[in-house]
Design a protein around this motif. Structure first.
Motif, mmCIF file in Angstrom:
data_model
loop_
_atom_site.group_PDB
_atom_site.id
_atom_site.type_symbol
_atom_site.label_atom_id
_atom_site.label_comp_id
_atom_site.label_asym_id
_atom_site.label_seq_id
_atom_site.Cartn_x
_atom_site.Cartn_y
_atom_site.Cartn_z
ATOM 1 N N VAL A 166 20.030 59.013 44.865
ATOM 2 C CA VAL A 166 20.069 59.024 46.328
ATOM 3 C C VAL A 166 19.559 60.397 46.767
ATOM 4 C CG1 VAL A 166 21.459 58.707 48.406
ATOM 5 C CG2 VAL A 166 22.064 57.474 46.306
ATOM 6 N N PRO A 167 18.262 60.523 47.054
ATOM 7 C CA PRO A 167 17.716 61.846 47.362
ATOM 8 C C PRO A 167 18.228 62.454 48.663
ATOM 9 C CG PRO A 167 15.967 60.307 46.734
ATOM 10 C CD PRO A 167 17.213 59.504 46.946
ATOM 11 N N VAL A 168 18.498 61.598 49.677
ATOM 12 C CA VAL A 168 18.890 62.117 50.992
ATOM 13 C C VAL A 168 20.198 61.460 51.415
ATOM 14 C CG1 VAL A 168 18.179 62.531 53.372
ATOM 15 C CG2 VAL A 168 16.431 62.356 51.569
ATOM 16 N N VAL A 169 21.306 62.140 51.195
ATOM 17 C CA VAL A 169 22.615 61.629 51.600
ATOM 18 C C VAL A 169 22.800 61.766 53.104
ATOM 19 C CG1 VAL A 169 25.112 62.016 51.392
ATOM 20 C CG2 VAL A 169 23.662 62.062 49.347
ATOM 21 N N ASN A 170 22.261 62.824 53.690
ATOM 22 C CA ASN A 170 22.480 63.193 55.095
ATOM 23 C C ASN A 170 21.144 63.170 55.848
ATOM 24 O OD1 ASN A 170 23.178 64.441 57.527
ATOM 25 N ND2 ASN A 170 23.614 66.439 56.614
ATOM 26 N N PRO A 171 20.616 61.987 56.186
ATOM 27 C CA PRO A 171 19.269 61.927 56.768
ATOM 28 C C PRO A 171 19.175 62.498 58.174
ATOM 29 C CG PRO A 171 20.272 59.749 56.786
ATOM 30 C CD PRO A 171 21.192 60.641 55.992
ATOM 31 N N ASP A 172 20.228 62.372 58.981
ATOM 32 C CA ASP A 172 20.149 62.896 60.347
ATOM 33 C C ASP A 172 20.011 64.412 60.345
ATOM 34 O OD1 ASP A 172 20.595 60.267 61.054
ATOM 35 O OD2 ASP A 172 22.679 60.581 61.671
ATOM 36 N N SER A 194 23.449 55.828 59.136
ATOM 37 C CA SER A 194 23.870 57.156 59.568
ATOM 38 C C SER A 194 24.354 57.110 61.018
ATOM 39 C CB SER A 194 22.706 58.132 59.442
ATOM 40 O OG SER A 194 21.719 57.838 60.436
ATOM 41 N N LEU A 195 24.873 58.218 61.491
ATOM 42 C CA LEU A 195 25.360 58.297 62.868
ATOM 43 C C LEU A 195 24.252 58.007 63.869
ATOM 44 C CD1 LEU A 195 27.577 61.495 62.552
ATOM 45 C CD2 LEU A 195 28.396 59.145 62.840
ATOM 46 N N GLU A 196 23.012 58.390 63.551
ATOM 47 C CA GLU A 196 21.876 58.132 64.425
ATOM 48 C C GLU A 196 21.175 56.817 64.094
ATOM 49 O OE1 GLU A 196 20.551 62.515 65.987
ATOM 50 O OE2 GLU A 196 19.564 61.805 64.159
ATOM 51 N N GLY A 197 21.817 55.999 63.232
ATOM 52 C CA GLY A 197 21.322 54.660 62.989
ATOM 53 C C GLY A 197 20.310 54.505 61.882
ATOM 54 N N ARG A 198 20.145 55.525 61.041
ATOM 55 C CA ARG A 198 19.166 55.448 59.968
ATOM 56 C C ARG A 198 19.758 54.767 58.732
ATOM 57 N NH1 ARG A 198 18.164 60.597 62.337
ATOM 58 N NH2 ARG A 198 15.976 60.760 63.027
ATOM 59 N N ALA A 199 18.971 53.923 58.090
ATOM 60 C CA ALA A 199 19.371 53.374 56.796
ATOM 61 C C ALA A 199 19.266 54.466 55.746
ATOM 62 C CB ALA A 199 18.468 52.203 56.427
ATOM 63 N N ILE A 200 20.208 54.473 54.817
ATOM 64 C CA ILE A 200 20.232 55.478 53.757
ATOM 65 C C ILE A 200 19.910 54.772 52.450
ATOM 66 C CG2 ILE A 200 21.634 57.231 52.588
ATOM 67 C CD1 ILE A 200 23.218 57.478 55.234
#
Length: 549
Positions: free
Chosen positions: A234-240, A164-170
């Motif tokens: 994929v439960p969370v597409v947008n984690p940030d 993600s933009l904040e660096g989280r693995a999806i």
């Protein structure tokens, strides 16, 4: 919690634009029947309002105001989140009237939190996982890992291509019998939390995974699905965005954390109050018809489409995921409205070449959860959405489910009702609708099948390269690339989507899959062009590959 007010730019219209609305007569005297907004010195409340819009033209005018449209609309209305007095003033100047559904969403959320705490202490029912409260972001990852560890031959965690933009693995979860074997099964893809504030969408997605794994070998329908299909969740597409919403930093966060186009946010930048209205709407950023009706050019609009198609890692992830599977059915979960939406997403588009089948499946699912089955544009015009791209690029039947009647994330007990059904749908609900989708995935009459013989252990590949056009005609490259391994015995069955994309069908064209037989090291031994329609089966016996393998 919600901030007491929202900074919203009115640049898309400006004073000149508002004046034009008045001059053209689109702002009628009826616009001023609403009470005057509270003075600026009084703390503004975030409200949920129902705007009167009894025609397609009125809804189109409303979408051009760049307000926060809830994914709820009827023949004569569209629900809107009014973040400030400026939003109300803009509606009045544009000639709209409305009624208030919830005059203080901040206070409503406080009550929801108290209700959730009480429910967690003494739940009256639970989901397949046993959850009694909304998950945090870390809970999703922990649960996915736990399922893969508990069912190592039936479930595996997958990591999507881009952080993600904040660096989280999806992360996602892949479920099937012998899950680590590339066996050519058709694939059902389901996802949640494109929009951060729509918490039930992630819960319903992951709970279906628990249900499938727990009931494999117990309930024949579940066993059949694992035998014959592959399910990717994929439960969370947008984690940030979800992290900000769920951590109570800003519960109404809808979009991702893109603060400035082309730049990564600095730590904490997304949570700053002055940036809460910024971001790209992932569900307007896909390349299919990107930049058309129902998507904004304003970075502070809740439907901001981004600077270009697939500019965001969240949408590139789903593009890559779907392109690497033969996803014959897809559901993207949202809130709220109680709708099953199918293509087309904007009113001026022609009906799809699969309308009869598409509607039949949508109606069948809606009969289980009690929702309304309709075209996407009957909510309001949208472009650049998930299935604007996925359906027209792959031919897989894609749907948007809008869950719940009146809230983006209601009391958690409602999620249980959404899953299992209530009232006339008690015992069915979305659990049954998801099962119908998974069983449709298996049905060869709804996709294509390639069969034949080839050397055991050979890699079979279906590949197609093409351009997807945006609304303004820009070509965006797409590559569909899926593989299977020929099983012992040398007879294979490869389930696939039709070789001709729906948009090509509409244009009177015919397309083929490039079908290759390869060694495990990638050496291509035989290549064929395979043309196969939906509901059809072709045989491809690979003799050259067998001779040279």
């Amino acid at each position: 919690m919600f901030p007491s007010a929202r900074w919203r730019r009115l640049a898309p219209l400006g004073i000149a634009g508002l004046a034009a609305l008045l001059i053209t007569g689109q702002a009628s005297a009826g616009a001023f029947s609403q009470p005057d907004p509270q003075p600026e010195s009084v703390a503004e409340k975030i409200q949920l309002i129902r705007v009167d819009a009894d025609s397609t033209a009125a809804k189109k005018r409303l979408t051009k105001l760049d307000l926060d449209l809830a994914e709820s609309a009827g023949p004569k209305h569209v629900d809107v989140v009014a973040h400030s007095n400026q939003d109300l003033r803009l509606l009045r100047l544009a000639g709209f009237t409305w009624s208030v559904l919830d005059g203080d969403l901040v206070e409503t959320d406080r009550r929801r939190e108290a209700e959730d705490r009480a429910f967690a202490m003494a739940p009256t029912a639970t989901l397949p996982s046993g959850r009694t409260a909304y998950r945090q972001l870390a809970d999703y990852e922990n649960n996915l890992n736990a399922l893969a560890a508990q069912y190592p031959t039936k479930a595996k965690v997958i990591t999507l291509k881009n952080p993600s933009l904040e660096g989280r693995a999806i992360r996602g979860l892949e479920i099937s019998r012998n899950v680590n074997v590339a066996d050519g099964k058709p694939v059902f893809v389901m996802m949640g939390l494109h929009h951060a504030r729509e918490w039930p969408s992630g819960e319903l997605t992951i709970e279906f995974g628990y249900d499938l794994l727990q009931n494999d070998g117990v309930i024949p329908r579940f066993t059949n699905i694992l035998d014959k299909a592959r399910v990717v969740l994929v439960p969370v597409v947008n984690p940030d965005g979800f992290q900000l919403s769920r951590s109570l930093g800003y519960e109404m966060k809808r979009k991702n954390c893109r603060i400035t186009n082309g730049q990564l946010p600095t730590p904490g930048q997304c949570a700053q109050s002055t940036n809460q209205s910024r971001g790209v709407d992932p569900n307007r950023n896909y390349s299919g018809f990107w930049g058309g009706p129902g998507a904004s050019t304003s970075l502070t609009s809740e439907t901001y489409r981004g600077p270009s198609a697939f500019s965001e890692p969240e949408t590139r992830n789903i593009q890559s995921l779907v392109s690497s599977y033969q996803a014959t059915t897809l559901i993207t979960n949202h809130t709220y409205s109680n709708l099953v939406l199918r293509q087309p997403g904007y009113a001026a588009a022609p009906k799809t070449p699969d309308e009869t089948l598409y509607k039949s499946l949508a109606d069948q699912m809606a009969a289980q959860n009690g929702y309304s089955s309709q075209y996407g544009y009957q909510l309001y015009d949208t472009t650049g959405t998930t299935e604007d791209w996925s359906y027209y690029a792959t031919g897989g039947l894609g749907f948007t489910f809008e869950h719940g009647a009146s809230s983006f994330h209601p009391a958690f007990s409602n999620v249980i009702n959404y899953y299992f059904g209530t009232g006339s749908t008690a015992g069915k609900g979305n659990r049954e609708a998801f099962l119908v989708a998974a069983e449709s995935t298996i049905n060869p009459a709804r996709h294509s099948v390639i069969t034949g013989t080839a050397p055991a252990g050979a890699v079979l590949r279906l590949k197609k390269s093409f351009n997807t056009k945006t609304w303004n005609g820009t070509n965006v490259p797409d590559v569909l690339n899926t593989t299977m391994v020929v099983p012992t015995g040398g007879t294979y069955t490869f389930h696939a989507n039709p070789s001709t994309r729906p948009i090509a069908v509409q244009q009177g064209q015919t397309e083929s899959w490039t079908f290759t037989c390869e060694r495990a090291n990638g050496t291509v031994l035989e290549t064929r062009q395979i043309t196969v329609a939906r509901g059809a089966s072709v045989t491809a016996t690979l003799t050259t590959c067998t001779t040279n393998f």
